[in-house]
Design a protein around this motif. Sequence first.
Motif, mmCIF file in Angstrom:
data_model
loop_
_atom_site.group_PDB
_atom_site.id
_atom_site.type_symbol
_atom_site.label_atom_id
_atom_site.label_comp_id
_atom_site.label_asym_id
_atom_site.label_seq_id
_atom_site.Cartn_x
_atom_site.Cartn_y
_atom_site.Cartn_z
ATOM 1 N N GLU A 178 24.800 35.727 59.712
ATOM 2 C CA GLU A 178 24.955 34.472 58.970
ATOM 3 C C GLU A 178 25.678 33.427 59.806
ATOM 4 O O GLU A 178 25.362 32.246 59.745
ATOM 5 C CB GLU A 178 25.725 34.726 57.665
ATOM 6 N N ASN A 205 20.444 21.227 50.989
ATOM 7 C CA ASN A 205 19.309 20.601 50.326
ATOM 8 C C ASN A 205 18.593 21.503 49.329
ATOM 9 O O ASN A 205 17.612 21.091 48.741
ATOM 10 C CB ASN A 205 18.320 20.104 51.377
ATOM 11 N N HIS A 206 19.074 22.750 49.174
ATOM 12 C CA HIS A 206 18.336 23.568 48.213
ATOM 13 C C HIS A 206 18.636 23.102 46.788
ATOM 14 O O HIS A 206 19.749 22.689 46.478
ATOM 15 C CB HIS A 206 18.613 25.053 48.404
ATOM 16 N N GLU A 224 23.854 20.943 55.596
ATOM 17 C CA GLU A 224 22.547 20.936 54.935
ATOM 18 C C GLU A 224 22.673 21.699 53.625
ATOM 19 O O GLU A 224 22.794 22.903 53.591
ATOM 20 C CB GLU A 224 21.464 21.527 55.833
ATOM 21 N N ARG A 234 23.905 30.368 50.193
ATOM 22 C CA ARG A 234 22.483 30.572 50.450
ATOM 23 C C ARG A 234 21.786 31.235 49.255
ATOM 24 O O ARG A 234 20.619 31.005 49.003
ATOM 25 C CB ARG A 234 22.277 31.497 51.648
#
Lengths: 901, 901
Positions: free
Chosen positions: A166, A402-403, A400, A224
Amino acid sequence: MWRNEKYHSVPEEDQGLDLGDRKIAGDIGYDDDDSIRQTSKGPQHSKLGPYFQDGQRRIDYVLTYHVEKSTRSRHSSSNSFVKSLRDSLSRSFRRSRPEPRPQEDPEIASQQQKLDYHEDDMRFRRDEFEQKLMDMGLELEKDEGNKIPGVGFLKIHAPWSVLCREAEFMKLKMPTIKKYDVSPGSNVVEKINLFIHKVTAPLYPKVMENRVQTEKHLSYPFSREKQHLSLLANGVYTSAYPLHDVSNVGNVNLLYEEWASYSIFYKYQPIGLIRKYFGEKVGLYFAWLGVYTQMLIPAAIVGVIVFLYGCATVDDNIPSMEICDERNNITMCPLCDRACSYWKLVTACGTARASHLFDNTATVFFSIFMALWATMFMEHWKRRQMRLNYIWDLTGFEEEENHPRAEYEFHVMQRNLKREASSKKLVLPISNLFYFIFYFIFFTKPILIFMVVHLCFIQICVTFVIVFGVVLYRISIKTALHMSSASAFRSNIRATVKTTAAVINLIIIIIMDEIYGYVARWLTVKEVPKTDKSFEERLIFKTFVLKFANAFTPIVYLAFFRGRLIGRPGNYVYVVGSYRMEECAHAGCLMELCIQLCITMLGKQLIQNNLFEIGIPKLKKLIRRRKSKMDSKQEEEFHKTLTRHEKDHFLNPYVGLNPEYMEMIIQFGMVTLFVASFPLAPLFALLNNIIEIRLDAKKFVTEFRRPIAARAKDIGIWYNLLRGLSKTAVIVNAFVISFTSDFIPRLVYQYVYSPDGTLHGFVNHTLSYFNVTDFQPNTHPIDPMFLGYEVQICRYKDYRDPPWSDTPYELSREFWNILAARLAFVIVFQNVVMLMSDFVDWLIPDIPKDISVQIHKEKNLIVELFMKEEQDKRLLRNRQSNRSPHQPRSRPASHIQTNNH
Amino acid sequence: MWRNEKYHSVPEEDQGLDLGDRKIAGDIGYDDDDSIRQTSKGPQHSKLGPYFQDGQRRIDYVLTYHVEKSTRSRHSSSNSFVKSLRDSLSRSFRRSRPEPRPQEDPEIASQQQKLDYHEDDMRFRRDEFEQKLMDMGLELEKDEGNKIPGVGFLKIHAPWSVLCREAEFMKLKMPTIKKYDVSPGSNVVEKINLFIHKVTAPLYPKVMENRVQTEKHLSYPFSREKQHLSLLANGVYTSAYPLHDVSNVGNVNLLYEEWASYSIFYKYQPIGLIRKYFGEKVGLYFAWLGVYTQMLIPAAIVGVIVFLYGCATVDDNIPSMEICDERNNITMCPLCDRACSYWKLVTACGTARASHLFDNTATVFFSIFMALWATMFMEHWKRRQMRLNYIWDLTGFEEEENHPRAEYEFHVMQRNLKREASSKKLVLPISNLFYFIFYFIFFTKPILIFMVVHLCFIQICVTFVIVFGVVLYRISIKTALHMSSASAFRSNIRATVKTTAAVINLIIIIIMDEIYGYVARWLTVKEVPKTDKSFEERLIFKTFVLKFANAFTPIVYLAFFRGRLIGRPGNYVYVVGSYRMEECAHAGCLMELCIQLCITMLGKQLIQNNLFEIGIPKLKKLIRRRKSKMDSKQEEEFHKTLTRHEKDHFLNPYVGLNPEYMEMIIQFGMVTLFVASFPLAPLFALLNNIIEIRLDAKKFVTEFRRPIAARAKDIGIWYNLLRGLSKTAVIVNAFVISFTSDFIPRLVYQYVYSPDGTLHGFVNHTLSYFNVTDFQPNTHPIDPMFLGYEVQICRYKDYRDPPWSDTPYELSREFWNILAARLAFVIVFQNVVMLMSDFVDWLIPDIPKDISVQIHKEKNLIVELFMKEEQDKRLLRNRQSNRSPHQPRSRPASHIQTNNH
């Protein structure tokens, strides 16, 4: 011993990382020795520590969920107080879930069955999710209904290999074994810095930033796995949190002793430690708060000096001397219709003297200073942020997020389902018509945004109405007091009304603040923004607009509208029937603005800090304790038996940094926007913030569950809001100086109208004449002989032609002259200060010199390292190719041919 | 064939790049097939092509140097015209070197010997440098005194392995074999886009951007090797350049046909191709120029509409109707002392009508539009830049040009040497005293900077003086003409003087522009900035300040100072003895401002473009040709025999993009700053730029040596200058509208003073009364009966009290009223437009939606790819560990234990 074996074997097996693996492990906090020490101590300790049952694998993260009834009933043979606790807990949990849940009620069997089915479904989804986690390489341990009934814990351990993977995805920077010296330098600046550092040594917290680096475990960010958030939203799991890290007792204790304590308020914060424990986002907040508080010190000092200058010059101030001079026998027009009578200007002596404290030449320089201060602060913060980015190895990191949010996906799914359902039901058009309309209104995006904007607008209107209500209160009370009170009271009327109105305003502000917070959240939830980032940004923006309007409307009214729209004697402006608009005191409205600002700042901070942030949590605790029917000793004992993840379960969930930031931004607004009228604002803010830092620290260390460590490069939208505020501050201060204070009229009088170039006669110049025969019918004072003589001409504060001119009561040439001067001042002030700010911005480089030098040095070292490696490779290759028969020549010089034709 | 062997063997040997090596090679332009094709064609072609003597290794870069006499004399047996050419060449080279060099002069043998020693030293340093280059892995070939006598060429070839290594250091992004579809989408916006694309298809150049990607060789940037620049500065090498790429005939031809041609002015530019051939920096300039020109189209259209609106409404304009109305018999006061007489307002009819074209309500909206246009332009460019960054794979690239300039290092070295020398010579203090003073003045940094600032300031003062000179010219000529000319001429006087003055201004501007360019460069060189970047930034900033002041001072004078400081009849302001300051024409100075702007823009562009950019290079060529005593045919033949690197030697060196940018920035200033007074400015700029693009293209393709491809993410300091200009434009336009035009007085008259709410009577309102008996002695007109009747009261344009009031000739209440309105307008305009600009800025995201989606997609794909790899590894490991005896359990589910106590 298999698990331990696996745990240790992974780093050796792992490829790609060959530069001092052990060293890196230590640096990112994954401490090998930990597990070994734990093993040697035996399992009796590890039971309470943040470890799995084997006492070796560390609990990195905890998910909690409801344990179904069957499981729970198996373990319900606990003693009585645990049972009562369980009942109260399950009751509170039930509230957070939509379905009603029968408890030990055997008569509703079918419902029970349905519920069981639901619970089975939940369990099934949990199992599925857990399987996925294991596929990702995580290790899990379950703990169901142990000690705390009705609550299951899923403990998660992330092994070394997963962390490495990760970290690679997140492009975490690792320290390599390669070290380099940052040469201390020998120039004068460095020496001065060293000296300063020595002098300020006691201000630094006793935290060896280098020593603690081996004592920290990296919290594994779960951002995540959107699915796990989705499961939280569905109620499959009830909460998710990492654990407070008490295994390294020194770590928390150090934070507690060197940070979360009021007694060390004068020290710097141990930012590195905070970041290591709470993550970059929280670290940046406290770093920002620290920079802000530090920058407030010079502002407060200059503010106090300006205030003292006002105090020192109050006796030399010609206008207030003239007002207080008994010989200047000026008769003023009555302040209200009928009830009030004529009054002598000399009675306004106290107000005039007090006004001078906040309205003198120094104020102008102070507001220029504060505009530059705001720019300096922004620049200083940018540099500090850059430095932290470098120290925390975030320079290459790109955010980031953006999910899509779980709620958004759920919303889209639901909408699709509904669309399908409604398309099936189209055969029954009439019954669905209402649904369609409802759907159209509440779920279509553009309309929703339009609605949100409208609701915000309505909220702001509500604020306006409330402010207007307070104004009416003031007017009516004042008139009533004038009518009823004895003459002895009259001199105190103004002060009383002012203060009570300010207090009422304050109370309304605080109440509405809470309401607006909920409104903003509700509106944003209804909007269903796509990503977490946009959710947060929208929420912050809405909250900011509402709270800001709430806090500043009364102040803006006082500064720019009070006393402007009153008309003139004989032609007053009336509102709501027969109320005359409020006038200002003689020396401008600055004094009242000042009182309002003072009460708002002090009151808001005291009440919100003490009551809301300290009082209410304590009260909640008290209530919970009473409910669970335990006395403190029993509870203490019970707590001692709990493991870490169970203890953390009882702490308040972490609610994010937004309320903290919001409070500070509003304060920043108070400090910069109206600083021209209240030079003590920075001092008040400074005193508040010194307490605020430690208060927040205590909250984070002891009252909240440990927040998930989130990475962040900057403070995001807050920076833009701060920038916007400091830009607005320039124009607001320009208007306050030129319109609210008497600075410009004094200047114009001195240089244009004064016969001797001094302010003598200024008071007379500001007062127009009014012939009492021009009063409108029924507005004459009831008691015209109040002053003991008959009044024919009274004076009022305005620039109008006298009754005996060709154009009686018209705005005079002086009025337009002074207005032009005021407007010119605004233009000059705004543009000069903006230019100076831009200049300061340009002058101070965004990246500190030493940091940019170090970054450059690092890059060069890496290039050199790789270059050497490359050369070694090439040498090797050359040696190989020399041995090969294809290559007859070996000297590199042979690559040149000189062609001389 | 060893070289070929090595060349081909490297890619196979190279480790670390295993994703389609050949594919990458093709993509970055390093085409393997090239060399193979060349080999098959044989050496007869390669001699003229850009290849080494073996016809296989490509020449990537060329360094030239002087060949020492001994070598040259060996080859001096060439024919006569080559000899003469050589002489002229060596003569011109000698000029660039400090030492005088005797030529075929045997009597000064000792000097010759010294020179030989010097040349040997040079050769030694070249050899040393070349050895270093070879150590870096580069391959070299020398070509001394071949065909072009006196010039040696060092041809450099960078092999594949070196390119790979450097690419890794520079973090060049490589396309991988992994491809992904950018789904075209199905929503309405996409369809509209597709439709627009189809309609505008003829506007795109016929360049298949995908096809050409295999036809480009990557120019190898030498920026790392500072030493080679240092050698250039010392004169060890005389020039350094990469070659024009004619081996792929299609490439240059395509650029020539689809870009550098006037006939395709309506087409978009093939930016991708430009970037591939010239590098990102040049590509960005042309992209920027394209965006700017494109954005000028709407501005020009709106500007023309505003102008046409003025034309259409000129007959309905009440003020100009009133002026032109013969019945309004208004007598005006004389425009100059004694020589001029009273005049009738009706004679100003033409000017008043013309003024209306540029001073009407539409102008205000146009200047708001242009302020927003400027913001839109900046935003649009930001997005375009982001898109190019993405397409050109620059997203992760960070600029680092921090190594010191050669000149700086040389300067530091020299200073240290001098310091040592002077410390040795301290025994002779008196003789060195002057040197010390000189040194102190000219070489100490802070003093130098102070001097630079001062010199810039002096230059600007010079500009002011020149403008003032032109003003004086205007005043004196006007008076002279008034005195001498017949009455028939008088009406033409104003126009003549205006136009000649504007032309004089223009000529001075153009001359001073060149001078200022040299001054700025000289000052910057004297400053010796540390890095190339800071050198360029300082040079640009200085040039900008000087050229900007030069271009805009006359315009600013016309807009804001002309006609303001004239005093009033009976009390005029005089300068330089007895010259009265200029008045404006009746309808404000807007008309004259307009003429000045028009002439400056047209003239500057025409003269600078045509004369300087086309004419002078042609002239230079002609002179050179005359000097070399060849006719064109001979030269042509000679040129045919030259190889590519020799041909390029004769082209002009590339001088950077700064002059091009500067020209455009000044134009941008003209378009935005005073657009309120000249709505046709965008149209003029548009017409100029359409030609400018193709002109610059031609220069780059045919007249310059190929520039070293430099990487750049943005246009650097130019963006900041543009931003500063568009911010300044807001306030300048606010002032032009409120102070230069009659917009505000008209508005105030209409809404405050007009009896019927129209503009009837406005002209009369703007004119004050003057009693002719109040003229100062000797300023009465010589011919008071010029109009045929005796004048007692004349009128003049100002707001002052009439002679019969209590305060004759004082500024009236109307004056202050209108002044306040003007200032209020400035504040409102500035803040509203700034707010709107910020809003537009905030509304338009910096990164285009589709680009951010694609970036996100790419990231996800890479994560997925790595994740899969990772899983495969883990599976492999698991399988291995299953076989190992340490691991008795294999199911991952076993990591969970459920502890039910």
